[in-house]
Scaffold this active site. Structure first.
Site, PDB file in Angstrom:
ATOM      1  N   TRP A 181     -33.610   6.448  37.860  1.00 16.30           N
ATOM      2  CA  TRP A 181     -34.968   6.005  38.222  1.00 16.30           C
ATOM      3  C   TRP A 181     -36.001   7.076  37.915  1.00 16.30           C
ATOM      4  O   TRP A 181     -35.762   8.256  38.174  1.00 16.30           O
ATOM      5  CB  TRP A 181     -35.004   5.709  39.724  1.00 16.30           C
ATOM      6  CG  TRP A 181     -36.383   5.637  40.298  1.00 16.30           C
ATOM      7  CD1 TRP A 181     -37.192   6.687  40.632  1.00 16.30           C
ATOM      8  CD2 TRP A 181     -37.134   4.449  40.585  1.00 16.30           C
ATOM      9  NE1 TRP A 181     -38.401   6.227  41.116  1.00 16.30           N
ATOM     10  CE2 TRP A 181     -38.393   4.859  41.099  1.00 16.30           C
ATOM     11  CE3 TRP A 181     -36.864   3.081  40.450  1.00 16.30           C
ATOM     12  CZ2 TRP A 181     -39.370   3.947  41.495  1.00 16.30           C
ATOM     13  CZ3 TRP A 181     -37.848   2.177  40.847  1.00 16.30           C
ATOM     14  CH2 TRP A 181     -39.078   2.611  41.360  1.00 16.30           C
ATOM     15  N   ASN A 199     -40.457   7.796  38.435  1.00 21.67           N
ATOM     16  CA  ASN A 199     -41.826   7.329  38.674  1.00 21.67           C
ATOM     17  C   ASN A 199     -42.830   8.349  38.142  1.00 21.67           C
ATOM     18  O   ASN A 199     -42.727   8.682  36.952  1.00 21.67           O
ATOM     19  CB  ASN A 199     -42.069   6.823  40.101  1.00 21.67           C
ATOM     20  CG  ASN A 199     -41.667   7.705  41.243  1.00 21.67           C
ATOM     21  OD1 ASN A 199     -40.495   7.913  41.495  1.00 21.67           O
ATOM     22  ND2 ASN A 199     -42.615   8.222  41.983  1.00 21.67           N
ATOM     23  N   ASP A 200     -43.758   8.815  38.922  1.00 16.97           N
ATOM     24  CA  ASP A 200     -44.952   9.509  38.427  1.00 16.97           C
ATOM     25  C   ASP A 200     -44.720  10.617  37.392  1.00 16.97           C
ATOM     26  O   ASP A 200     -43.801  11.433  37.559  1.00 16.97           O
ATOM     27  CB  ASP A 200     -45.683  10.222  39.570  1.00 16.97           C
ATOM     28  CG  ASP A 200     -45.759   9.432  40.830  1.00 16.97           C
ATOM     29  OD1 ASP A 200     -45.347   8.273  40.845  1.00 16.97           O
ATOM     30  OD2 ASP A 200     -46.205  10.002  41.831  1.00 16.97           O
ATOM     31  N   GLN A 215     -41.152  12.318  38.359  1.00 22.26           N
ATOM     32  CA  GLN A 215     -40.364  12.001  39.552  1.00 22.26           C
ATOM     33  C   GLN A 215     -39.088  11.316  39.093  1.00 22.26           C
ATOM     34  O   GLN A 215     -39.138  10.347  38.314  1.00 22.26           O
ATOM     35  CB  GLN A 215     -41.168  11.070  40.473  1.00 22.26           C
ATOM     36  CG  GLN A 215     -42.338  11.757  41.141  1.00 22.26           C
ATOM     37  CD  GLN A 215     -41.871  12.681  42.246  1.00 22.26           C
ATOM     38  OE1 GLN A 215     -41.586  12.252  43.352  1.00 22.26           O
ATOM     39  NE2 GLN A 215     -41.791  13.973  41.958  1.00 22.26           N
ATOM     40  N   TRP A 217     -35.570   4.263  43.696  1.00 22.87           N
ATOM     41  CA  TRP A 217     -36.247   5.456  44.223  1.00 22.87           C
ATOM     42  C   TRP A 217     -35.379   6.074  45.311  1.00 22.87           C
ATOM     43  O   TRP A 217     -34.717   5.359  46.062  1.00 22.87           O
ATOM     44  CB  TRP A 217     -37.607   5.024  44.769  1.00 22.87           C
ATOM     45  CG  TRP A 217     -38.477   6.149  45.188  1.00 22.87           C
ATOM     46  CD1 TRP A 217     -39.292   6.884  44.390  1.00 22.87           C
ATOM     47  CD2 TRP A 217     -38.613   6.664  46.510  1.00 22.87           C
ATOM     48  NE1 TRP A 217     -39.929   7.834  45.139  1.00 22.87           N
ATOM     49  CE2 TRP A 217     -39.533   7.721  46.442  1.00 22.87           C
ATOM     50  CE3 TRP A 217     -38.048   6.342  47.747  1.00 22.87           C
ATOM     51  CZ2 TRP A 217     -39.911   8.458  47.556  1.00 22.87           C
ATOM     52  CZ3 TRP A 217     -38.417   7.071  48.860  1.00 22.87           C
ATOM     53  CH2 TRP A 217     -39.341   8.124  48.758  1.00 22.87           C
ATOM     54  N   ASP A 221     -49.232  15.476  46.632  1.00 20.16           N
ATOM     55  CA  ASP A 221     -49.594  15.388  45.216  1.00 20.16           C
ATOM     56  C   ASP A 221     -50.659  16.418  44.807  1.00 20.16           C
ATOM     57  O   ASP A 221     -51.738  16.065  44.316  1.00 20.16           O
ATOM     58  CB  ASP A 221     -50.063  13.957  44.853  1.00 20.16           C
ATOM     59  CG  ASP A 221     -49.058  12.900  45.309  1.00 20.16           C
ATOM     60  OD1 ASP A 221     -47.888  13.258  45.501  1.00 20.16           O
ATOM     61  OD2 ASP A 221     -49.453  11.723  45.486  1.00 20.16           O
ATOM     62  N   GLU A 237     -53.232   8.536  46.623  1.00 21.65           N
ATOM     63  CA  GLU A 237     -52.142   9.303  46.018  1.00 21.65           C
ATOM     64  C   GLU A 237     -52.612   9.891  44.687  1.00 21.65           C
ATOM     65  O   GLU A 237     -53.496   9.352  44.021  1.00 21.65           O
ATOM     66  CB  GLU A 237     -50.929   8.398  45.786  1.00 21.65           C
ATOM     67  CG  GLU A 237     -50.331   7.857  47.078  1.00 21.65           C
ATOM     68  CD  GLU A 237     -48.982   7.187  46.851  1.00 21.65           C
ATOM     69  OE1 GLU A 237     -48.025   7.554  47.533  1.00 21.65           O
ATOM     70  OE2 GLU A 237     -48.883   6.290  45.990  1.00 21.65           O
TER      71      GLU A 237
HETATM   72  C1  FRU Z   1     -46.820   7.904  43.855  1.00 22.22           C
HETATM   73  C2  FRU Z   1     -45.965   8.664  44.884  1.00 22.22           C
HETATM   74  C3  FRU Z   1     -46.576  10.005  45.230  1.00 22.22           C
HETATM   75  C4  FRU Z   1     -45.391  10.790  45.702  1.00 22.22           C
HETATM   76  C5  FRU Z   1     -44.292  10.287  44.794  1.00 22.22           C
HETATM   77  C6  FRU Z   1     -42.946  10.204  45.436  1.00 22.22           C
HETATM   78  O1  FRU Z   1     -46.079   6.944  43.165  1.00 22.22           O
HETATM   79  O2  FRU Z   1     -45.783   7.866  46.035  1.00 22.22           O
HETATM   80  O3  FRU Z   1     -47.619   9.946  46.180  1.00 22.22           O
HETATM   81  O4  FRU Z   1     -45.572  12.169  45.614  1.00 22.22           O
HETATM   82  O5  FRU Z   1     -44.695   8.994  44.347  1.00 22.22           O
HETATM   83  O6  FRU Z   1     -41.967   9.838  44.499  1.00 22.22           O
END
Ligand code: FRU
Length: 466
Positions: free
Chosen positions: A20, A22-23, A39, A47, A146, A200
């Site tokens: 997985w 993300n950011d 991430q 996640w 963040d 965020e």
């Molecule tokens: C945004 C978020 C951030 C956090 C991260 C955790 O998608 O929720 O605020 O740091 O992803 O994975």
């Protein structure tokens, strides 16, 4: 984790080897290479305890997988190394700021989570040494994350997203002389909408003489074409000076109007401001999870500001290196209700189209992308009745349905469409609107078809690069 199937796995977008993501995190240019961290949960397609995955590139186009940069290992980040950013310090080393996350600090209180800003430093951009927490905010222990760091003259600045004790989404500013000791420098922005409970991934930067504040707002309700995603990433343009709040001069506008976009981050190198976003699936589940992976980043997009306050975002010109040849067709007319196949099998490529709106009478026209023999396609086109560019997933047999739309103006319409194996990015009129969409074609060849409904369509120019 291993990939089970590559049918939708990106051939040129940044993704993890499996698992997985993300950011985008820690975007920077260091030691002769671009670095993109993200991430990452390497042990699952969902996640979970966050790591920082890492890729690097000399040209923003070909990416090399690097070892995992950060993994939960100390008390402050025991449940995750959440999002953050990198800067090159005065000593030439790479400083990574990230949020250390703990789910439960008091065994008797299920809501007792804690988020603090941590530092890790690297000499080579690959291996990091953790320095633990450098910033805490006891007033906002649960939503405080963040960190985005940059230098403003002689001062290091950091914006952090937080939830105020009154449950309002805020962007807080901290300053430092040495990247180690941070002082509170006020609230840069509080979201005016009381439904918005957290901002965020804040990002504050100067662009073409103005200041832009980007954030990913949690809790915004949908209204018309706006705020349609579960959480929404967008920007304000305005003015800002160190020591003062940000003063917006525009309304909140999305960075991307598609279904799959969140948590963008930008960085500057050689005068260019470049942004990556996460092509998100958020909480909705994604078809690629059955193949052993989930999530990818958008193309690197160069940002610029138009005089009317619209932030334009277009793939950096280097992305054109992906294609070996371009086939151009001159102007043509698609007749009423015609379906014209313009490519029999194109999984990856770039399609550029210019339409003459004034000379077109169709109620709706556009292209069906990722068309497969099972009947699957994703539609991108123009709806003359609403005056909108539309991305419609009605014909998508896997994944989610629904459509997204954004108003466009003028007599001519330009679409630049980037197809990858499992996604589509659309750029409208030089980047005034973008759409990021996951797309899951069936087996066999993947076609592209021009359509014109209930009237003719005047195509001024069509270029297909592959
Ligand atoms: C945004 C978020 C951030 C956090 C991260 C955790 O998608 O929720 O605020 O740091 O992803 O994975």
């Amino acid at each position: 984790m291993e990939l089970k199937d590559k049918r939708w796995y990106p051939s040129y977008h940044v993704a993890a080897p499996a698992g997985w993501i993300n950011d985008p995190n820690g975007l920077c240019y260091f030691d002769g290479r671009y670095h993109v961290f993200f991430q990452y949960h390497p042990h699952s397609v969902e996640w979970g305890p966050m790591h920082w995955g890492h890729v690097s590139s000399s040209d923003l186009v070909t990416w090399r997988h690097e070892p995992i940069a950060l993994a939960p290992s100390i008390e402050e980040d025991r449940d995750g190394c959440w999002s953050g950013s990198c800067v090159v310090g005065d000593d030439g080393r790479l400083y990574a700021f990230y949020t250390g996350h703990c789910w439960r600090t008091d065994p008797n209180d299920p809501n007792s989570r804690r988020q603090v800003q941590c530092l890790a430093v690297s000499d080579d951009g690959i291996h990091f040494q953790k320095h633990g927490s450098v910033l805490e905010n006891p007033q906002c222990p649960t939503h405080f994350r963040d960190p985005k760091v940059w230098r403003e003259g002689e001062t290091w600045c950091m914006v952090v997203g937080q939830q105020s004790p009154e449950r309002r989404g805020q962007v807080a500013l901290y300053t430092s002389d040495d990247l180690l000791h941070w002082n509170q420098a006020g609230i840069v922005y509080e979201h005016p909408d009381a439904n918005v409970y957290m901002l965020e991934c804040p990002d504050l930067f100067e662009l073409d003489g103005k200041w832009v504040l980007c954030f990913s707002a949690m809790g915004m309700r949908p209204s018309g074409y706006m705020g349609r995603n579960q959480h929404n990433a967008g920007y304000l343009v305005g003015s800002w000076k160190l020591g003062e709040p940000f003063v917006p001069q525009t309304e909140f506008a999305p960075c991307d109007a598609g279904h799959n976009y969140y948590a963008p981050q930008s960085f500057e190198h050689e005068g260019r401001r470049i942004q990556f976003g996460w092509m998100s699936s958020f909480h909705m589940g994604a078809a690629e999870q059955e193949d052993g992976w989930c999530g990818q980043l958008t193309l690197p997009r160069k940002l610029s500001l138009r005089d009317d306050g619209v932030m334009l975002s277009m793939p950096v010109p280097e992305c054109a290196m992906l294609w070996e040849h371009a086939q151009a067709q001159d102007s043509s007319e698609v007749t009423a209700n015609e379906e014209r196949v313009i490519a029999d099998d194109l999984a990856c490529g770039c399609l550029e189209l210019t339409f003459d709106l004034a000379a077109s009478s169709a109620e709706r026209f556009g292209v069906k992308l990722h068309g497969t023999t099972d009947g699957n396609y994703l539609f991108v086109g123009y709806d003359a009745q609403t005056g909108c560019v539309v991305v419609d997933r009605q014909g998508c047999l896997r994944g989610h349905r629904g459509y997204r739309a954004a108003h466009v103006y003028g007599d001519s319409l330009r679409l630049q469409i980037w197809l990858d194996r499992g996604s589509i990015e659309v750029f409208v009129n030089d980047g005034e609107v973008a759409f990021s969409e996951m797309s899951y074609p069936g087996d066999g060849p993947r076609s592209i078809t021009l359509t014109s409904e209930q009237g003719i369509t005047k195509v001024e120019k069509l270029t297909l690069s592959k």
